[in-house]
Design a protein around this motif. Sequence first.
Motif, PDB file in Angstrom:
ATOM      1  N   GLY A 137       3.771  -4.102   9.638  1.00 16.60           N
ATOM      2  CA  GLY A 137       4.415  -4.385   7.578  1.00 16.60           C
ATOM      3  C   GLY A 137       4.107  -3.427   6.546  1.00 16.60           C
ATOM      4  N   PRO A 138       2.963  -3.235   6.676  1.00 14.55           N
ATOM      5  CA  PRO A 138       2.287  -2.609   5.866  1.00 14.55           C
ATOM      6  C   PRO A 138       2.312  -1.283   6.615  1.00 14.55           C
ATOM      7  CG  PRO A 138       0.773  -3.376   6.457  1.00 14.55           C
ATOM      8  CD  PRO A 138       1.556  -4.330   6.621  1.00 14.55           C
ATOM      9  N   GLY A 179      -6.195   9.568   6.481  1.00 15.83           N
ATOM     10  CA  GLY A 179      -5.112   8.318   5.598  1.00 15.83           C
ATOM     11  C   GLY A 179      -6.174   7.556   5.446  1.00 15.83           C
ATOM     12  N   PRO A 180      -6.486   6.811   4.511  1.00 17.15           N
ATOM     13  CA  PRO A 180      -6.583   5.287   3.759  1.00 17.15           C
ATOM     14  C   PRO A 180      -5.545   4.209   4.154  1.00 17.15           C
ATOM     15  CG  PRO A 180      -6.190   6.210   2.069  1.00 17.15           C
ATOM     16  CD  PRO A 180      -5.729   7.245   2.627  1.00 17.15           C
ATOM     17  N   MET A 181      -5.801   3.208   4.510  1.00 13.89           N
ATOM     18  CA  MET A 181      -5.045   1.928   5.290  1.00 13.89           C
ATOM     19  C   MET A 181      -3.538   3.158   5.982  1.00 13.89           C
ATOM     20  SD  MET A 181      -6.643   0.230   3.196  1.00 13.89           S
ATOM     21  CE  MET A 181      -5.554  -1.607   4.167  1.00 13.89           C
ATOM     22  N   LEU A 204       1.657   2.432  -1.690  1.00 13.21           N
ATOM     23  CA  LEU A 204       2.503   2.881  -0.745  1.00 13.21           C
ATOM     24  C   LEU A 204       1.344   2.703   0.542  1.00 13.21           C
ATOM     25  CD1 LEU A 204       5.271   4.556  -0.160  1.00 13.21           C
ATOM     26  CD2 LEU A 204       3.211   6.853   1.207  1.00 13.21           C
ATOM     27  N   ARG A 205       0.289   2.779   0.057  1.00  9.65           N
ATOM     28  CA  ARG A 205      -1.211   2.779   1.238  1.00  9.65           C
ATOM     29  C   ARG A 205      -0.460   1.311   1.850  1.00  9.65           C
ATOM     30  NH1 ARG A 205      -4.805   3.572  -3.338  1.00  9.65           N
ATOM     31  NH2 ARG A 205      -6.791   2.390  -2.463  1.00  9.65           N
ATOM     32  N   ALA A 256      -4.241  -5.123   3.346  1.00 11.74           N
ATOM     33  CA  ALA A 256      -2.672  -4.710   2.695  1.00 11.74           C
ATOM     34  C   ALA A 256      -2.270  -6.601   3.728  1.00 11.74           C
ATOM     35  CB  ALA A 256      -1.709  -3.814   3.608  1.00 11.74           C
ATOM     36  N   GLY A 257      -1.238  -7.188   2.714  1.00 15.24           N
ATOM     37  CA  GLY A 257      -0.007  -8.017   3.405  1.00 15.24           C
ATOM     38  C   GLY A 257       0.964  -7.564   4.572  1.00 15.24           C
ATOM     39  N   ARG A 258       0.712  -8.622   5.447  1.00 17.34           N
ATOM     40  CA  ARG A 258       0.928  -8.812   6.751  1.00 17.34           C
ATOM     41  C   ARG A 258       3.216  -7.997   6.251  1.00 17.34           C
ATOM     42  NH1 ARG A 258       3.696 -12.920   8.406  1.00 17.34           N
ATOM     43  NH2 ARG A 258       3.641 -14.620   7.433  1.00 17.34           N
ATOM     44  N   VAL A 259       3.366  -9.400   5.412  1.00 18.83           N
ATOM     45  CA  VAL A 259       5.283  -7.937   4.910  1.00 18.83           C
ATOM     46  C   VAL A 259       5.211  -6.798   4.226  1.00 18.83           C
ATOM     47  CG1 VAL A 259       6.915  -9.653   3.639  1.00 18.83           C
ATOM     48  CG2 VAL A 259       5.876 -10.739   4.861  1.00 18.83           C
TER      49      VAL A 259
END
Length: 468
Positions: A104-105, A148-150, A184-185, A431-434
């Motif tokens: 998702g993210p 790149g992070p995340m 965004l990340r 990060a949120g999965r959605v």
Amino acid sequence: MTSTHTPADGVVASGVSIFADALDAQAVPVSRVDWRPPMEGTADDLATVATDPLRVDANRRAAEAMMAVQAMIVDVAPASEVLGLEKGQFLHAGPPLAWENASGPMRGALMGAAALEALVDDPEDAEALFASGQSVSLEPCHHRSAVGPMAGVVSPSMWMWVLEDPTDGRRTYCSLNEGLGKVLRYGAYGPEVLERLRWMSDVLGPLLSKAVRGSEPVNATSILGQMLQMGDEAHNRNRAGTLMLMRDLAPAMVNSGADAADIAKVFEFMGGNDHFFLNVAMPACKLALDAARGIEGSTMVVAMARNGTEFGIQTAGTGDEWFTGPAQIADGLYLGGYGPDDANPDIGDSAITETAGIGGFAMATAPAIVRFVGGSVPDALATTRRMREITLAENDRWPIPVLDFMGTPTGIDVTKVCRTGVLPQINTGMAGRVAGTGQVGAGLVTPPAEIFPKALAALAARTRARQS
């Protein structure tokens, strides 16, 4: 299995603790040895690699090459210029990934980046674009000397930090840090996210470029050493590093001739974002680790990266091959009403910090980090000590005051991980999965255990091929 040895002043015991406990109860002095069997199925490969005549010297050279690098900030410029990215080309964190397997993210970040590049009017329309695979391509940041992070998504118009090793001219790259929350990340792509990214491309990037080009190169490696002694661990805590970077760049910004209001806004943005230096720390670590790539016989890890679906590692002795397993969900602290069901599996290239010996490996330098990622102060100290069991060296450039200025544990050794079962400790955001959610928390995570035996098997195969 337990073994005991009786010296003149007591008993040394390893293995199952029940025997040592029984001796304790009888007032017999006991020295406990924390012994663990090797990871299942690795005995033959461990024996093969142990006989490799190249290994010891190769690992020494790999560790020394990594620790000798000085990472200098030499430029800030658009990805289209420094990475050669063209319209429709996107980079992402972690090992290679296809859209159909993206989390998702990751999807949210790619959708937002597609709107930023005007490939679609609405980020929601980008799903069909990526699903079709027409006019777009995905590639790991690591494959272009970047991190790149995340989600780690990089598109052509995004501005990048450029770091260089002055001894050989090698360069690494990273995007500019947006801050925390709905960014965004972390997979958010709402109007406020795109507005911020456009301001970063129109104002922040060009002003940083003027500042960097208008001053002497900033030594990121030196800042890392200083911030580790000021309470940062350079992954989830970068407050001191961010302020030192501002100190070094502020005079050139003020003298750049830029609009005073823009300069004030940039100072406000950087000063209000304690993670701003993370995007310098990451390429500094990659620049150092890339110096060890291609050393035949070395069992040292040169990259750990996650794309939100898989976790992958690369080693100095196996080229660009990725060894992957399923990414794990971090154990940590959640924001607001979020909980474990809201979190996506681990994501981002930021584990390059732990690969270089900071971040989770340097938790002892930043005991306050436990209030952000969970655990306790004794846990932080114990983690740094435990990482010594799986590393090749101590980095004297990055000393830890509370541990009598011991250098950070540096150079993860695949054979030591497989022999002890101790996994690298990583501090991470969640990060949120959605898609579109943004950040939901931060915590601690380890790689999936199976990737290290995979890397060991490849190293053993190369050893056998050389010996045949």
